[in-house]
Design a protein around this motif. Structure first.
Motif, PDB file in Angstrom:
ATOM      1  N   PRO A  31      61.456  15.389  -2.802  1.00 49.46           N
ATOM      2  CA  PRO A  31      61.386  13.851  -2.798  1.00 49.46           C
ATOM      3  C   PRO A  31      62.998  13.532  -3.176  1.00 49.46           C
ATOM      4  CG  PRO A  31      59.435  14.426  -3.966  1.00 49.46           C
ATOM      5  CD  PRO A  31      60.238  16.185  -3.508  1.00 49.46           C
ATOM      6  N   VAL A  32      63.608  14.253  -4.166  1.00 50.11           N
ATOM      7  CA  VAL A  32      64.955  13.580  -4.880  1.00 50.11           C
ATOM      8  C   VAL A  32      65.734  14.017  -3.787  1.00 50.11           C
ATOM      9  CG1 VAL A  32      66.753  14.062  -6.423  1.00 50.11           C
ATOM     10  CG2 VAL A  32      64.516  13.963  -7.136  1.00 50.11           C
ATOM     11  N   VAL A  33      65.743  15.255  -2.918  1.00 50.15           N
ATOM     12  CA  VAL A  33      66.780  15.428  -1.820  1.00 50.15           C
ATOM     13  C   VAL A  33      66.750  14.791  -0.801  1.00 50.15           C
ATOM     14  CG1 VAL A  33      67.257  17.427  -0.177  1.00 50.15           C
ATOM     15  CG2 VAL A  33      66.983  18.101  -2.607  1.00 50.15           C
ATOM     16  N   VAL A  34      65.506  14.440  -0.313  1.00 47.05           N
ATOM     17  CA  VAL A  34      65.328  13.534   0.909  1.00 47.05           C
ATOM     18  C   VAL A  34      65.772  12.069   0.591  1.00 47.05           C
ATOM     19  CG1 VAL A  34      63.191  12.334   2.266  1.00 47.05           C
ATOM     20  CG2 VAL A  34      63.310  14.730   1.786  1.00 47.05           C
ATOM     21  N   VAL A  35      65.524  11.534  -0.500  1.00 46.14           N
ATOM     22  CA  VAL A  35      66.166  10.057  -1.175  1.00 46.14           C
ATOM     23  C   VAL A  35      67.482  10.080  -0.956  1.00 46.14           C
ATOM     24  CG1 VAL A  35      66.385   8.733  -2.857  1.00 46.14           C
ATOM     25  CG2 VAL A  35      63.955   9.316  -2.470  1.00 46.14           C
ATOM     26  N   LEU A  36      68.083  11.300  -1.493  1.00 43.69           N
ATOM     27  CA  LEU A  36      69.550  11.398  -1.524  1.00 43.69           C
ATOM     28  C   LEU A  36      70.101  11.554  -0.032  1.00 43.69           C
ATOM     29  CD1 LEU A  36      70.440  13.192  -4.795  1.00 43.69           C
ATOM     30  CD2 LEU A  36      70.892  10.852  -4.170  1.00 43.69           C
ATOM     31  N   ASP A  37      69.343  12.150   0.945  1.00 42.46           N
ATOM     32  CA  ASP A  37      69.771  12.350   2.312  1.00 42.46           C
ATOM     33  C   ASP A  37      70.295  10.995   2.809  1.00 42.46           C
ATOM     34  OD1 ASP A  37      70.055  14.310   4.475  1.00 42.46           O
ATOM     35  OD2 ASP A  37      68.574  13.272   5.342  1.00 42.46           O
ATOM     36  N   ALA A  38      69.638  10.092   2.430  1.00 43.20           N
ATOM     37  CA  ALA A  38      70.241   8.589   3.050  1.00 43.20           C
ATOM     38  C   ALA A  38      71.485   8.227   2.333  1.00 43.20           C
ATOM     39  CB  ALA A  38      69.041   7.608   2.508  1.00 43.20           C
ATOM     40  N   GLY A  39      71.777   8.945   1.247  1.00 45.35           N
ATOM     41  CA  GLY A  39      73.318   8.506   0.833  1.00 45.35           C
ATOM     42  C   GLY A  39      73.366   8.512  -0.660  1.00 45.35           C
ATOM     43  N   ALA A  40      74.361   8.546  -1.225  1.00 39.11           N
ATOM     44  CA  ALA A  40      74.791   8.719  -2.795  1.00 39.11           C
ATOM     45  C   ALA A  40      73.885   7.410  -3.679  1.00 39.11           C
ATOM     46  CB  ALA A  40      76.173   8.605  -3.007  1.00 39.11           C
ATOM     47  N   GLN A  41      73.524   7.930  -4.622  1.00 44.04           N
ATOM     48  CA  GLN A  41      72.792   6.958  -5.475  1.00 44.04           C
ATOM     49  C   GLN A  41      73.253   7.141  -7.043  1.00 44.04           C
ATOM     50  OE1 GLN A  41      68.766   5.913  -5.115  1.00 44.04           O
ATOM     51  NE2 GLN A  41      68.706   6.105  -2.662  1.00 44.04           N
ATOM     52  N   ARG A  42      73.193   6.010  -7.772  1.00 40.29           N
ATOM     53  CA  ARG A  42      73.256   5.973  -9.188  1.00 40.29           C
ATOM     54  C   ARG A  42      71.807   6.577  -9.786  1.00 40.29           C
ATOM     55  NH1 ARG A  42      76.351   0.770 -10.753  1.00 40.29           N
ATOM     56  NH2 ARG A  42      75.498   1.412 -12.706  1.00 40.29           N
ATOM     57  N   PHE A  43      71.915   6.967 -11.082  1.00 46.60           N
ATOM     58  CA  PHE A  43      70.889   7.467 -11.690  1.00 46.60           C
ATOM     59  C   PHE A  43      69.526   6.815 -11.646  1.00 46.60           C
ATOM     60  CE2 PHE A  43      67.950   8.536 -15.035  1.00 46.60           C
ATOM     61  CZ  PHE A  43      67.740  10.050 -14.848  1.00 46.60           C
ATOM     62  N   ASN A  44      69.810   5.526 -12.054  1.00 47.76           N
ATOM     63  CA  ASN A  44      68.613   4.581 -12.227  1.00 47.76           C
ATOM     64  C   ASN A  44      68.006   4.248 -10.795  1.00 47.76           C
ATOM     65  OD1 ASN A  44      68.127   4.468 -14.923  1.00 47.76           O
ATOM     66  ND2 ASN A  44      69.834   2.725 -15.405  1.00 47.76           N
ATOM     67  N   GLN A  45      69.111   3.943  -9.777  1.00 45.57           N
ATOM     68  CA  GLN A  45      68.708   3.498  -8.502  1.00 45.57           C
ATOM     69  C   GLN A  45      67.813   4.673  -8.027  1.00 45.57           C
ATOM     70  OE1 GLN A  45      71.926   3.371  -5.977  1.00 45.57           O
ATOM     71  NE2 GLN A  45      70.777   2.172  -4.151  1.00 45.57           N
ATOM     72  N   LEU A  46      68.310   5.911  -8.164  1.00 43.92           N
ATOM     73  CA  LEU A  46      67.571   7.019  -7.821  1.00 43.92           C
ATOM     74  C   LEU A  46      66.251   7.176  -8.516  1.00 43.92           C
ATOM     75  CD1 LEU A  46      67.587   9.710  -6.092  1.00 43.92           C
ATOM     76  CD2 LEU A  46      68.923  10.619  -7.908  1.00 43.92           C
ATOM     77  N   ARG A  47      66.143   6.857  -9.795  1.00 47.30           N
ATOM     78  CA  ARG A  47      64.935   6.868 -10.265  1.00 47.30           C
ATOM     79  C   ARG A  47      63.893   6.226  -9.956  1.00 47.30           C
ATOM     80  NH1 ARG A  47      64.136   6.014 -16.961  1.00 47.30           N
ATOM     81  NH2 ARG A  47      64.310   3.924 -16.033  1.00 47.30           N
ATOM     82  N   ARG A  48      64.374   4.737  -9.420  1.00 43.44           N
ATOM     83  CA  ARG A  48      63.444   3.899  -8.761  1.00 43.44           C
ATOM     84  C   ARG A  48      62.838   4.044  -7.420  1.00 43.44           C
ATOM     85  NH1 ARG A  48      67.333   0.439 -11.342  1.00 43.44           N
ATOM     86  NH2 ARG A  48      68.393   0.287  -9.603  1.00 43.44           N
ATOM     87  N   SER A  49      63.612   5.017  -6.798  1.00 49.52           N
ATOM     88  CA  SER A  49      63.433   5.309  -5.341  1.00 49.52           C
ATOM     89  C   SER A  49      62.533   6.624  -5.329  1.00 49.52           C
ATOM     90  CB  SER A  49      64.630   5.688  -4.580  1.00 49.52           C
ATOM     91  OG  SER A  49      65.625   4.627  -4.547  1.00 49.52           O
ATOM     92  N   VAL A  50      62.244   7.162  -6.270  1.00 44.48           N
ATOM     93  CA  VAL A  50      61.799   8.481  -6.589  1.00 44.48           C
ATOM     94  C   VAL A  50      60.452   7.982  -7.138  1.00 44.48           C
ATOM     95  CG1 VAL A  50      61.284  10.746  -6.863  1.00 44.48           C
ATOM     96  CG2 VAL A  50      63.290  10.176  -6.157  1.00 44.48           C
ATOM     97  N   ALA A  51      59.395   7.467  -6.493  1.00 45.79           N
ATOM     98  CA  ALA A  51      57.946   7.248  -7.218  1.00 45.79           C
ATOM     99  C   ALA A  51      57.439   8.012  -8.265  1.00 45.79           C
ATOM    100  CB  ALA A  51      57.006   6.667  -6.182  1.00 45.79           C
ATOM    101  N   GLY A  52      57.275   7.650  -9.466  1.00 42.93           N
ATOM    102  CA  GLY A  52      56.564   8.508 -10.456  1.00 42.93           C
ATOM    103  C   GLY A  52      57.413   9.675 -11.179  1.00 42.93           C
ATOM    104  N   ILE A  53      58.491   9.709 -10.780  1.00 42.46           N
ATOM    105  CA  ILE A  53      59.571  10.565 -11.721  1.00 42.46           C
ATOM    106  C   ILE A  53      59.987  10.058 -12.886  1.00 42.46           C
ATOM    107  CG2 ILE A  53      61.431   9.993 -10.596  1.00 42.46           C
ATOM    108  CD1 ILE A  53      62.123  13.007 -10.628  1.00 42.46           C
TER     109      ILE A  53
END
Length: 127
Positions: A31-53
């Motif tokens: 899930p983290v890798v697939v979200v980052l495949d769309a482009g770079a993200q900051r930590f909190n943005q990434l945390r919001r994008s990966v549901a439940g982590i």
């Protein structure tokens, strides 16, 4: 990846392959890798994008991915420091395989569920 007979029969490497497949197949890596495949993200943005982590699991997952060469962590000299996470070329190749595996699951989900129903009915009738 070319799975020649030589690679397929290389049982000495099976534990190493199993070790890598275990972390790739854990709950959060793909899930983290697939979200980052769309482009770079900051930590909190990434945390919001990966549901439940959780924050702790995201930190662990990112550190593991960075250690294995899948993620590049960039710290910007601002106050407070901004940190951005992006996939490396190796990470993008993992995302590609993860997305292909996900497509396979979506394409075959109905067949899998049907097989499970038939199996469960057969097992229940034997008991």
């Amino acid at each position: 990846m070319d799975m020649t007979a030589e690679h397929a029969l290389d049982t000495d490497r099976c534990p190493q392959v199993a070790q890598h497949l275990a972390w790739i197949g854990d709950r959060w890596t793909l899930p983290v890798v697939v979200v980052l495949d769309a482009g770079a993200q900051r930590f909190n943005q990434l945390r919001r994008s990966v549901a439940g982590i959780s924050q702790q699991m995201l930190t662990r997952t990112l550190r593991k991915l960075e250690r294995d060469g899948m993620v590049r962590r960039t710290v910007y000299p601002t106050v407070p420091p901004q940190v951005e996470y992006a996939l490396t070329p190796l990470g993008h190749s993992l995302a590609e395989q993860g997305l292909a595996l996900g497509r396979w699951v979506f394409d075959h989900e109905g067949l899998i569920e049907t097989s499970r129903t038939v199996f469960d009915a057969r097992e229940t009738s034997v008991e």
